[in-house]
Design an enzyme around this catalytic site. Sequence first.
Site, PDB file in Angstrom:
ATOM      1  CE1 TYR A  20      -2.873   3.178   0.786  1.00 52.04           C
ATOM      2  CE2 TYR A  20      -3.506   2.182   2.877  1.00 52.04           C
ATOM      3  CZ  TYR A  20      -3.616   3.200   1.960  1.00 52.04           C
ATOM      4  OH  TYR A  20      -4.474   4.241   2.198  1.00 52.04           O
ATOM      5  CE  LYS A  76      -5.740   2.040  -1.086  1.00 49.17           C
ATOM      6  NZ  LYS A  76      -6.376   2.143   0.246  1.00 49.17           N
TER       7      LYS A  76
END
Length: 301
Positions: A138, A166
Site C-alpha cells: 500500500y 495499491k
Amino acid sequence: MAIDKKPWHGVLVASALPFNDDLSVNYDKFAEHVHFLAENGCDGIAPNGSLGEYQNLTPEERAKVIEVAVDAAPEGFVVMAGTGAYGALESRRWADQAAEAGAQAVMQLPPNTYKANDEQVFAHYEEVAKAGLPVVAYNNPQDTKVDLKPALVARLHEAGFIVGIKEFTGDARRSYEIKELAPEMDILIGTDDSVLEVGIAGAVGWVAGYPNAIPQSTVELYRLSTSGRAEDWAKAREMYVDLHPLLRWDTKTEFVESIKLSMDVVGRYGGPSRPPRLPLADDVRAKIIADTEAVLAKGYK
C-alpha cells in the site's frame, strides 16, 4: 480467454467501521455491512485500513474486526486484512492474526514510524511475507512519508514479498513504469478519483472507498474502466464525470468522515468517527451532502 482471478483482484472495499454513539465498535452493523457489500456486487473487503480507522482501535478491537469480517463473508467474498503498523514485527503479528482468522490476503503499508530507507522497507516486507499470505503493498506517501517508487516495488515483487500494489499517489503514469519493470506485478487502484485512468492503464483491482455508499454504480464503473474495450471506456467516462465530484472526497483529509456521511445520506449507517477526527464543519458537511444527493438524483446507487 479465462482470467486467472486472484483474491486481491476486483473491487475490494476499504470498509468504514461503524461506531455507536459512545464510540464503541458496533460489530453487528459491521457484519451486516459485509453482507451488503457482497450482495451488491463487490468482490471483497479490506478492513483495518485507513478508512477503517485502524490507528484508533485497541488490539482487541482490531483483531475482532478481522474475525467478524471473515465470519460474515459469504463464500467467494475476499477478506484482505489491513496490517499497517509502525514496524515490521508488529505488522508481522497482524499478518499472522489475519492468517489465523482466515483472511485470504493482507494489505501492507511500509513502516510508518519515520521516513524509512529502501533497505528498511525491503526488510519490512520480507518479514510480513513470512506470515504466508499474499501481500499487497500500500503506497501512501502522503501519510507514511515513505514512497514505494517503481524500482523498489519491482525489487519487492521479484523477491516474492508482494503480489501487487495499491497505488494511492493518484499518478496513473506509475502504473506503466511499474509494469515495465515488473510485468507480472498487479496494480490496484488506490484513489477513487483515478479509477478510469488507472483502470485503462491495466489495473486488476480497486481498493475502494465509495462503494461503502454506492456499491452498484462504482462496481459498474470499475468493470467498464478495466475491461480493455474502448466502447466500455466511453461509457465509463460518462459515469466518471457524474461521479467524480463525489469520488474525489476519498482523497481529502476528511475522507473517513465524508464517506461515512455519504453512507448516512443514502440510507446506510455511517455514524461518527473516533478522535482525532471531529464532526465536519457545516460548509464541508453541506457540500458532501449536496454531492451525494446529486449522484443519487442521477440514478446512481
